[in-house]
Enzyme design. Sequence first.
Site, short mmCIF file in Angstrom:
data_model
loop_
_atom_site.label_atom_id
_atom_site.label_comp_id
_atom_site.label_asym_id
_atom_site.label_seq_id
_atom_site.Cartn_x
_atom_site.Cartn_y
_atom_site.Cartn_z
N LYS A 256 0.83 -1.21 0.00
CA LYS A 256 0.00 0.00 0.00
C LYS A 256 0.86 1.25 0.00
O LYS A 256 0.52 2.26 -0.58
CB LYS A 256 -0.90 0.01 1.23
CG LYS A 256 -2.14 -0.84 1.04
CD LYS A 256 -3.10 -0.62 2.18
CE LYS A 256 -4.30 -1.53 2.05
NZ LYS A 256 -4.89 -1.87 3.31
N1 GLU Z 1 -7.50 -6.39 7.30
C1 GLU Z 1 -6.70 -7.35 6.61
C2 GLU Z 1 -5.99 -6.68 5.44
O1 GLU Z 1 -6.36 -5.59 5.02
C3 GLU Z 1 -7.51 -8.51 6.06
C4 GLU Z 1 -8.00 -9.39 7.14
C5 GLU Z 1 -8.72 -10.65 6.68
O2 GLU Z 1 -9.25 -10.68 5.57
O3 GLU Z 1 -8.74 -11.59 7.47
O4 GLU Z 1 -5.03 -7.23 4.96
#
Ligand code: GLU
Length: 333
Positions: A256
């Site tokens: 990101k």
């Molecule tokens: N919040 C996590 C991410 O943006 C993903 C979590 C999940 O899908 O278990 O990588």
Amino acid sequence: MTRQTTRGRYAPSPTGVLHLGNLRTALLAWLFARAVGGQFILRVEDLDRPRVRLGMTQQMLADLRWLGLDWDEGPDVGGLVGPYLQSMRQAIYEQAIHLLRNKGLIYPCYCTRAELARIASAPQGDDAPRYPGTCRYLSARERRAREASGRRPALRFIAPESPLEFSDALHGTVFESVAEATGDFVVRRSDGIVSYQLAVVVDDALMGITQVVRGHDLHASTARQLALYDALGCPRPKVYAHVALVVDDAGERLAKRDAPAGLDALRNMGYTADQVVGALAASCHLWPTEERVTARELLAVFEPSRIAATSATVRLPPAARTESLDARNGTLL
Ligand code: GLU
């Protein structure tokens, strides 16, 4: 909600603009759920306050909608099992911690960053450092001495010894011993922030999620999460699918922080949503070429067994608007 209803989700962290890899995972999670007539839930994982970027949640939701995805429940549409922002669920996580504490499954860990770094730099069998249980075996006297330091401890969950088994729709059956792989793991950091592992399990369980589709970088977290489902007495999700990551031309996974290639940049270049969806779908072999297609049109051809399990690059064709401008008036370019 009946037990039979498939409930899938996408759970982004608002730490930066969604890049093509994140968008591809979101598209696949949506397709997996919608292709079987399931519900789709959008949850924002904004627990790690220092890393959250202002305005990013709204931007992410707008980007996902622009791509043609929709959801039945989420921060902007509400739903019966909200709130759908993790930052508003702290009291719920504390209840789970209370439950685990009552079962004797967590303990305070006073290890400092420096001590953990020493553990991590000791020779390990694999790349994830395994916590050797230092604070689990403290004597009462040692614990008092550490408490006296005034440092707020982290909380660790006692990893089960026996291997856990799960089946991944793309990678087959996996056996993993959490005790061997990572050891006792953190469920609440010393700064009070609940760990991803705990929050994701509590939320997926309480939100009735039956289908977890996410990036392959989280494959290694699944066994830890299953251990928490079992400890909390919650049924595990029925389906897991860890989808391949998108890489750049050098074979490096997109991050990101270096993602100028968010949708804003692509829109400014004249790309349309169906072009981006076409390119994403082609990169995972769901669509023959990078031809335009909408997310909804893809539902008709979606077949999990066709999804490429290896990481890939996303190739974008020339931007649509540029093409049409070109055709109408070459001088506009
Ligand atoms: N919040 C996590 C991410 O943006 C993903 C979590 C999940 O899908 O278990 O990588």
